[in-house]
Structures are given as C-alpha cells and as structure tokens.
Design a protein around this motif. Structure first.
Motif, mmCIF file in Angstrom:
data_model
loop_
_atom_site.group_PDB
_atom_site.id
_atom_site.type_symbol
_atom_site.label_atom_id
_atom_site.label_comp_id
_atom_site.label_asym_id
_atom_site.label_seq_id
_atom_site.Cartn_x
_atom_site.Cartn_y
_atom_site.Cartn_z
ATOM 1 N N HIS A 179 0.618 -1.249 -0.143
ATOM 2 C CA HIS A 179 -0.003 0.053 0.130
ATOM 3 C C HIS A 179 0.743 1.143 -0.599
ATOM 4 C CE1 HIS A 179 1.009 0.765 4.510
ATOM 5 N NE2 HIS A 179 0.676 -1.185 4.762
ATOM 6 N N ARG A 180 0.078 2.277 -0.676
ATOM 7 C CA ARG A 180 1.406 3.730 -0.458
ATOM 8 C C ARG A 180 1.348 4.826 0.817
ATOM 9 N NH1 ARG A 180 1.092 4.030 -5.873
ATOM 10 N NH2 ARG A 180 0.719 1.856 -7.054
ATOM 11 N N LEU A 181 0.912 3.721 2.050
ATOM 12 C CA LEU A 181 1.002 4.949 3.166
ATOM 13 C C LEU A 181 2.361 5.243 4.193
ATOM 14 C CD1 LEU A 181 -2.313 2.838 4.690
ATOM 15 C CD2 LEU A 181 -1.890 5.612 5.065
ATOM 16 N N CYS A 182 2.545 6.178 4.236
ATOM 17 C CA CYS A 182 3.377 6.690 4.203
ATOM 18 C C CYS A 182 4.228 4.986 5.803
ATOM 19 C CB CYS A 182 3.618 8.049 5.733
ATOM 20 S SG CYS A 182 3.249 9.683 4.947
ATOM 21 N N PRO A 183 5.301 5.524 5.760
ATOM 22 C CA PRO A 183 6.663 4.131 6.964
ATOM 23 C C PRO A 183 5.960 5.361 8.395
ATOM 24 C CG PRO A 183 7.633 5.301 5.068
ATOM 25 C CD PRO A 183 6.536 6.191 4.433
ATOM 26 N N GLY A 184 5.467 4.511 9.229
ATOM 27 C CA GLY A 184 5.253 4.785 10.598
ATOM 28 C C GLY A 184 4.271 5.363 11.000
ATOM 29 N N CYS A 185 3.327 5.404 9.513
ATOM 30 C CA CYS A 185 1.926 5.991 9.651
ATOM 31 C C CYS A 185 1.215 4.473 10.863
ATOM 32 C CB CYS A 185 0.701 5.665 8.439
ATOM 33 S SG CYS A 185 -0.284 5.951 8.676
ATOM 34 N N GLY A 186 0.419 5.183 11.632
ATOM 35 C CA GLY A 186 -0.454 4.336 12.343
ATOM 36 C C GLY A 186 -1.530 3.741 12.242
ATOM 37 N N ASN A 235 9.626 11.438 13.515
ATOM 38 C CA ASN A 235 10.254 10.615 11.957
ATOM 39 C C ASN A 235 9.744 9.466 12.591
ATOM 40 O OD1 ASN A 235 12.893 12.175 12.023
ATOM 41 N ND2 ASN A 235 13.430 11.444 13.833
ATOM 42 N N ASP A 236 9.664 9.177 11.106
ATOM 43 C CA ASP A 236 8.551 7.524 10.871
ATOM 44 C C ASP A 236 9.111 6.318 11.592
ATOM 45 O OD1 ASP A 236 11.224 5.882 9.771
ATOM 46 O OD2 ASP A 236 10.532 6.481 7.651
ATOM 47 N N ASP A 237 10.258 6.111 12.840
ATOM 48 C CA ASP A 237 10.256 5.333 13.809
ATOM 49 C C ASP A 237 10.511 5.304 15.377
ATOM 50 O OD1 ASP A 237 12.646 7.214 14.073
ATOM 51 O OD2 ASP A 237 14.048 5.641 14.291
ATOM 52 N N LYS A 238 9.190 6.661 15.225
ATOM 53 C CA LYS A 238 8.837 7.179 16.667
ATOM 54 C C LYS A 238 7.577 7.021 16.828
ATOM 55 C CE LYS A 238 12.524 9.232 17.609
ATOM 56 N NZ LYS A 238 13.611 8.671 18.817
ATOM 57 N N THR A 239 6.570 6.485 15.814
ATOM 58 C CA THR A 239 5.416 6.206 16.023
ATOM 59 C C THR A 239 5.040 5.461 17.235
ATOM 60 O OG1 THR A 239 5.264 5.576 14.054
ATOM 61 C CG2 THR A 239 2.875 5.164 15.185
ATOM 62 N N VAL A 240 5.517 4.457 17.699
ATOM 63 C CA VAL A 240 4.944 3.538 18.777
ATOM 64 C C VAL A 240 5.236 4.615 20.570
ATOM 65 C CG1 VAL A 240 5.785 2.573 20.250
ATOM 66 C CG2 VAL A 240 5.119 1.634 18.090
ATOM 67 N N GLU A 241 6.551 5.541 20.064
ATOM 68 C CA GLU A 241 7.263 6.446 20.900
ATOM 69 C C GLU A 241 6.512 7.797 21.296
ATOM 70 O OE1 GLU A 241 11.017 9.178 21.785
ATOM 71 O OE2 GLU A 241 11.161 7.509 21.167
ATOM 72 N N SER A 271 -3.371 7.932 16.306
ATOM 73 C CA SER A 271 -3.092 7.454 15.120
ATOM 74 C C SER A 271 -1.807 8.457 14.907
ATOM 75 C CB SER A 271 -3.794 6.522 14.163
ATOM 76 O OG SER A 271 -3.366 6.274 13.020
ATOM 77 N N PRO A 272 -0.776 8.414 15.545
ATOM 78 C CA PRO A 272 -0.311 9.295 14.827
ATOM 79 C C PRO A 272 0.668 9.560 13.572
ATOM 80 C CG PRO A 272 0.961 8.252 16.554
ATOM 81 C CD PRO A 272 -0.179 7.021 16.058
ATOM 82 N N CYS A 273 0.427 10.367 12.625
ATOM 83 C CA CYS A 273 0.566 10.597 11.747
ATOM 84 C C CYS A 273 2.134 11.588 10.983
ATOM 85 C CB CYS A 273 -0.284 11.710 10.623
ATOM 86 S SG CYS A 273 -0.107 12.477 9.087
ATOM 87 N N LYS A 313 6.536 18.870 23.343
ATOM 88 C CA LYS A 313 7.905 18.476 22.398
ATOM 89 C C LYS A 313 8.381 18.026 21.631
ATOM 90 C CE LYS A 313 9.690 22.050 26.206
ATOM 91 N NZ LYS A 313 10.728 22.068 27.454
ATOM 92 N N ALA A 314 8.521 17.078 22.035
ATOM 93 C CA ALA A 314 8.345 15.895 21.323
ATOM 94 C C ALA A 314 8.163 15.896 19.346
ATOM 95 C CB ALA A 314 7.771 14.203 21.505
ATOM 96 N N GLN A 315 7.754 17.051 19.679
ATOM 97 C CA GLN A 315 6.322 17.084 17.374
ATOM 98 C C GLN A 315 6.800 17.867 17.110
ATOM 99 O OE1 GLN A 315 2.351 14.954 18.157
ATOM 100 N NE2 GLN A 315 2.614 14.985 20.163
#
Length: 324
Positions: A23-30, A235-241, A226-228, A279-281
């Motif tokens: 699919h074409r969703l962004c890496p890291g999309c929730g 960053n795309d590795d911060k979704t869970v964080e 669901s972070p965007c 601050k994280a966003q």
C-alpha cells in the motif's frame, strides 16, 4: 488466556491478515498498524472480516486504482456514510442468515474504519444512527487529529496549539484554540454500546479491547491514537514512542465504557508533564516559541489532569451500575 504478540506473529507468519503489503501509506503511519491489529484479532477469533472504509488517508493509500491492498470483502464509502453502509451490510447478513442462505456456524465481523474527519465531523450522524439502531458493527476510528489526507487541515479532533493549514499558529492566534471533541463520551452516551480508547504502544490492551468489541452483543466503537508522521513532523520510527508519551502524559487515557460502566485500563504509576508530549512533535514547534506558550501548556495540563480525575471518579461510581 489472552493472545500475545508472539502467538499472533506465529499464527500469521503464513496466513493473510486481510490487508497486504504494497500500500502507499507513509512509513511509520499508525493507520495500517491499527488495521493489522484489528484484523489479526478478528481472524484469530474465527471471524471472517467484512470491511467498510470511509474516505481518508487509509482509503486513498490502499485502493489506488486498479490496485487494492485488501484481501477481504471491502466497500469504500464517502466521508459521511461508512457507518450507514455497514449497518446495511450487517442487516443483509441477518436477513440471509434467517433465510438459511448463510450457515449458522459462519462467523462474520463487520468492521468500519474511519479517520477523525469522517468520524468526529462529517460522519458523526451516521455513526450515531448505527449505534442507536443497535447494529453489531465494530467502528474503528484511527485518530490522526486532522484532515491529513488533504493537507493538514484542522478537524474537531485537532488539539489546541497544533499548527495546521486552516488554523495556523501565528502572531495573533496560537493555532486552534478549542480542545478536542470528546468522541468517546459522545458514543458512550448512546448507552447500549461498548466504547474504548486504544494506543499502538499498548498492544495487549489493544487486543483485549478488540476481542471485547467483536464479542459484544451490540454496536462497538474503538478510538485508536494514530500518529501521522508527515504532519506531526516526527520521524517514522517514533510512532510507538509518541503513542506511549500520549498515554504517559494523560493526553490519551486508556479506558473503556461498557453500557455506562467505566473502567480505566492503564494506570501509569507516574505521569510525565504534557509538555513532553508537545515538545516531541514538530507540529507544536511554533506554539512553543510563542511568549504565551507556558500559559497555553498550563491550560492543557489542567484539562488532562481534570479529565483523568473525572475518569477515576466515573470508574468508582459506575462499577456496579450498568445503564442498560
């Protein structure tokens, strides 16, 4: 015993989930993680998922003509009517079953997915109708707090101070000034319903709520944080964080309401200040540079503190008092 991640990974190692890669969703999309969690639990429980999907990021990125990422029965709807359409699908299922055209032992899970634009705003009336009529459909909201599909416009789910194209942080205004609409309370007010919040950072809590929602004898609703990564500027590795921070700062409390009975399902021993979440966003960067930033952050902190205390109080007073 509840299923765990290892069991699910082993079970679906060579078994289709229902939404495929490519699919074409962004890496890291929730959103796709949300779908996978829901679909895996449904299939693990023996359900055949039937999916309806409102227009939004998830829809446009998984069904680019002539391709589709879905390998289950699937219907695309406009922003406003996925709940109404799935009500019709569920009704048709019951009619066919009564006529003996569907085997008694065949289990279907009717699942509607919608973003916050299609849920908090445009589709609220059809969601309300579905719940009021009692259709056994699980509605899953993937809440990315804005109209991300069309370029980061504010929705009624957007938090105050978030920089969006239609409510930008500027010299006169600190972006959107209103708080998020409390969608879970609106759904819970229908009374004969199961409603809950979930976060990607708490998969076991998430899985348990999907199971409860699917097995609930009536309409159910799950609001998933669901972070965007694109418009929240993480960053795309911060979704869970980010999801974890939302829970640990009380910004996104985890709880459920079953026919009026509240239960807080995650109670961190210590909370972090909501400022750490902001601050994280990058979407709050312009807010944090304003001279009145502290005042706005303090107001948000006061709000999340009050809401948390209210949830604990509701848990205590409703524990043995289902409303229906």
């Amino acid at each position: 015993m509840p299923v765990n991640i290892k069991q699910l990974a082993q079970e679906f190692d060579k078994k289709e989930i229902g939404i495929t890669q490519g699919h074409r969703l962004c890496p890291g999309c929730g959103a796709p993680i949300t779908v996978k969690f829901v679909m895996m639990i449904a299939r693990h429980l023996g359900y055949e998922p039937v999916v309806g999907l409102a227009t939004g990021c998830l829809e446009v990125s998984t069904t680019i003509y002539p391709y589709t990422a879905w390998s289950v029965p699937y219907i695309h709807n406009a922003f406003e009517n996925v709940a109404a359409t799935m009500s019709g699908v569920e009704t048709a299922y019951r009619a066919l079953k009564n006529k003996g055209k569907i085997p008694e032992d065949k289990k279907y899970a009717f699942i509607a997915f919608g973003g916050d634009g299609g849920t908090y705003d445009i589709g609220l009336q059809s969601l309300s109708g579905k719940i009021e009529r009692g259709h056994k459909v699980l509605y899953v909201l993937y809440d990315n707090e804005g109209y991300m599909n069309t370029g980061n416009q504010r929705s009624s789910s957007t938090p105050p101070g978030s920089d969006t194209t239609t409510a930008p942080v500027g010299k006169k205004l600190p972006g959107k000034v209103q708080l998020k609409k409390n969608i879970v309370e609106i759904v819970a007010a229908h009374e004969n319903v199961y409603a809950a919040t979930a976060a990607l950072s708490e998969p076991m809590d998430f899985f348990a709520k999907v199971e409860k929602a699917l097995n609930f004898d009536g309409p159910s609703f799950l609001a998933v944080f669901s972070p965007c990564v694109r418009f929240w500027r993480v960053n795309d590795d911060k979704t869970v964080e980010i999801s974890k921070l939302a829970v640990e700062t009380k910004y996104w409390p985890l709880y459920e309401v079953e026919r009026g009975v509240y239960r807080v399902t995650r109670k961190p021993r210590q909370f972090k200040p909501v400022e750490e979440f902001l601050k994280a966003q990058g979407r709050f960067r312009r807010l944090l540079s304003r001279p009145d930033a502290k005042e706005i952050i303090d107001e948000l902190q006061e709000y999340v503190d009050r809401r948390w205390e209210r949830l604990l109080a509701l848990e205590e007073v409703t524990k043995d008092k289902p409303i229906r």
